[in-house]
Design a protein around this motif. Structure first.
Motif, mmCIF file in Angstrom:
data_model
loop_
_atom_site.group_PDB
_atom_site.id
_atom_site.type_symbol
_atom_site.label_atom_id
_atom_site.label_comp_id
_atom_site.label_asym_id
_atom_site.label_seq_id
_atom_site.Cartn_x
_atom_site.Cartn_y
_atom_site.Cartn_z
ATOM 1 N N VAL A 1 34.513 -28.176 44.180
ATOM 2 C CA VAL A 1 33.545 -28.779 45.114
ATOM 3 C C VAL A 1 32.124 -28.340 44.749
ATOM 4 O O VAL A 1 31.194 -29.155 44.735
ATOM 5 N N SER A 2 31.962 -27.075 44.424
ATOM 6 C CA SER A 2 30.642 -26.557 44.061
ATOM 7 C C SER A 2 30.157 -27.166 42.746
ATOM 8 O O SER A 2 28.992 -27.540 42.625
ATOM 9 N N ALA A 3 31.038 -27.285 41.763
ATOM 10 C CA ALA A 3 30.653 -27.878 40.482
ATOM 11 C C ALA A 3 30.298 -29.354 40.649
ATOM 12 O O ALA A 3 29.369 -29.854 40.018
ATOM 13 N N ALA A 4 31.024 -30.057 41.515
ATOM 14 C CA ALA A 4 30.733 -31.468 41.769
ATOM 15 C C ALA A 4 29.390 -31.650 42.460
ATOM 16 O O ALA A 4 28.785 -32.715 42.378
ATOM 17 N N SER A 5 28.913 -30.595 43.114
ATOM 18 C CA SER A 5 27.611 -30.636 43.785
ATOM 19 C C SER A 5 26.478 -30.245 42.848
ATOM 20 O O SER A 5 25.362 -29.993 43.286
ATOM 21 N N ASN A 6 26.785 -30.135 41.561
ATOM 22 C CA ASN A 6 25.797 -29.787 40.529
ATOM 23 C C ASN A 6 25.146 -28.432 40.760
ATOM 24 O O ASN A 6 23.944 -28.259 40.523
ATOM 25 N N ASN A 7 25.930 -27.461 41.220
ATOM 26 C CA ASN A 7 25.407 -26.107 41.398
ATOM 27 C C ASN A 7 25.416 -25.363 40.064
ATOM 28 O O ASN A 7 26.113 -25.731 39.129
ATOM 29 N N LYS A 8 24.643 -24.298 40.003
ATOM 30 C CA LYS A 8 24.580 -23.446 38.810
ATOM 31 C C LYS A 8 25.838 -22.585 38.730
ATOM 32 O O LYS A 8 26.581 -22.449 39.700
ATOM 33 N N LYS A 9 26.070 -21.964 37.567
ATOM 34 C CA LYS A 9 27.273 -21.164 37.345
ATOM 35 C C LYS A 9 27.438 -20.056 38.382
ATOM 36 O O LYS A 9 28.536 -19.845 38.887
ATOM 37 N N ASP A 10 26.354 -19.343 38.674
ATOM 38 C CA ASP A 10 26.443 -18.230 39.621
ATOM 39 C C ASP A 10 26.866 -18.712 41.009
ATOM 40 O O ASP A 10 27.676 -18.072 41.675
ATOM 41 N N LYS A 11 26.335 -19.829 41.445
ATOM 42 C CA LYS A 11 26.674 -20.392 42.753
ATOM 43 C C LYS A 11 28.130 -20.857 42.773
ATOM 44 O O LYS A 11 28.833 -20.686 43.780
ATOM 45 N N ILE A 12 28.595 -21.410 41.664
ATOM 46 C CA ILE A 12 29.990 -21.854 41.575
ATOM 47 C C ILE A 12 30.929 -20.661 41.711
ATOM 48 O O ILE A 12 31.926 -20.718 42.429
ATOM 49 N N VAL A 13 30.596 -19.553 41.049
ATOM 50 C CA VAL A 13 31.425 -18.345 41.134
ATOM 51 C C VAL A 13 31.432 -17.787 42.553
ATOM 52 O O VAL A 13 32.490 -17.442 43.087
ATOM 53 N N VAL A 14 30.263 -17.713 43.174
ATOM 54 C CA VAL A 14 30.182 -17.218 44.552
ATOM 55 C C VAL A 14 30.972 -18.120 45.488
ATOM 56 O O VAL A 14 31.705 -17.634 46.368
ATOM 57 N N ASP A 15 30.864 -19.431 45.315
ATOM 58 C CA ASP A 15 31.616 -20.369 46.152
ATOM 59 C C ASP A 15 33.119 -20.230 45.932
ATOM 60 O O ASP A 15 33.903 -20.313 46.887
ATOM 61 N N ALA A 16 33.539 -20.013 44.684
ATOM 62 C CA ALA A 16 34.960 -19.828 44.398
ATOM 63 C C ALA A 16 35.490 -18.568 45.078
ATOM 64 O O ALA A 16 36.584 -18.577 45.654
ATOM 65 N N ILE A 17 34.715 -17.498 45.040
ATOM 66 C CA ILE A 17 35.116 -16.254 45.710
ATOM 67 C C ILE A 17 35.199 -16.473 47.221
ATOM 68 O O ILE A 17 36.141 -16.015 47.879
ATOM 69 N N THR A 18 34.232 -17.189 47.769
ATOM 70 C CA THR A 18 34.236 -17.485 49.204
ATOM 71 C C THR A 18 35.449 -18.327 49.582
ATOM 72 O O THR A 18 36.121 -18.052 50.582
ATOM 73 N N GLY A 19 35.738 -19.359 48.795
ATOM 74 C CA GLY A 19 36.905 -20.198 49.059
ATOM 75 C C GLY A 19 38.198 -19.404 49.001
ATOM 76 O O GLY A 19 39.088 -19.587 49.842
ATOM 77 N N ALA A 20 38.301 -18.508 48.019
ATOM 78 C CA ALA A 20 39.496 -17.665 47.908
ATOM 79 C C ALA A 20 39.626 -16.750 49.120
ATOM 80 O O ALA A 20 40.727 -16.581 49.664
ATOM 81 N N ALA A 21 38.513 -16.166 49.551
ATOM 82 C CA ALA A 21 38.539 -15.252 50.699
ATOM 83 C C ALA A 21 38.930 -15.974 51.985
ATOM 84 O O ALA A 21 39.758 -15.480 52.761
ATOM 85 N N ILE A 22 38.365 -17.151 52.204
ATOM 86 C CA ILE A 22 38.672 -17.906 53.427
ATOM 87 C C ILE A 22 40.130 -18.360 53.432
ATOM 88 O O ILE A 22 40.826 -18.232 54.444
#
Length: 146
Positions: free
Chosen positions: A114-135
Motif C-alpha cells: 500500500v505504501s509503495a503504491a502511494s509512491n512513498n520513499k523507501k524509508d516510509k515504506i519500511v516504517v509502514d511495513a513495520i507498522t502494518g506488522a505491529a498492528i
C-alpha cells in the motif's frame, strides 16, 4: 450487606459470505474484500448522513458525492483487506502452520504494498511495513485472548 453480580457473555454475530471461486485463497480474499468493503462503505454513508443532517438539507450533488465516496472507500479498504487476508493465507500455506507470525508477515507485506503504491520513499515504506506488522500482530494476539 446485599451483593449482586452480573454474569454473561458477549459474542459478535458471524457472517459468512459464500462465494466459491474454486480456490481457498481466492475465496478468502474475495470474502475479506466484500466484508471490509461493506464496512467502509457503511461508515462513509453514516458520516455523510451526519453531515447532511447537520447541514439541514440535501441536494442531488450531495447525494452523488456521497455515493462516489461510498464506492471509493469501499473499494479502497476492501482491496487492502483482500490483500491482507490473501497474504496471511499464503504465508500460512507456505509455512504449514497457523500462528501469529502469519499475521505479522501478512501485515508487513500488505502495508509495504500500500505504501509503495502511494509512491512513498523507501524509508516510509519500511516504517509502514513495520507498522502494518505491529498492528496485525497485536490484532492477532487480541483475537487469541477472546
Amino acid at each position: 450487606m446485599p451483593r449482586s453480580s452480573f454474569s454473561g457473555s458477549l459474542s459478535s454475530p458471524k457472517l459468512d459470505v459464500v462465494i466459491d471461486m474454486g480456490n481457498p485463497f481466492l475465496n478468502l480474499t474475495v470474502d475479506g474484500f466484500l466484508k471490509i468493503g461493506a464496512v467502509a462503505a457503511t461508515r462513509s454513508v453514516a458520516e455523510d448522513t451526519f453531515h447532511i443532517i447537520r447541514k439541514g438539507s440535501i441536494s442531488s450533488n450531495d447525494f452523488e458525492k456521497s455515493l462516489k465516496k461510498m464506492c471509493k472507500e469501499g473499494a479502497y479498504w476492501g482491496a487492502i483487506a483482500g490483500v491482507y487476508v490473501g497474504m496471511e493465507y499464503g504465508v500460512e500455506r507456505i509455512r504449514g502452520t497457523r500462528d501469529w507470525k502469519n499475521a505479522m508477515f501478512g501485515g508487513a507485506v500488505t502495508e509495504a504494498l500500500v505504501s509503495a503504491a502511494s509512491n512513498n520513499k523507501k524509508d516510509k515504506i519500511v516504517v509502514d511495513a513495520i507498522t502494518g506488522a505491529a498492528i496485525a500482530t497485536a490484532a492477532e494476539f487480541i483475537n487469541y485472548l477472546t
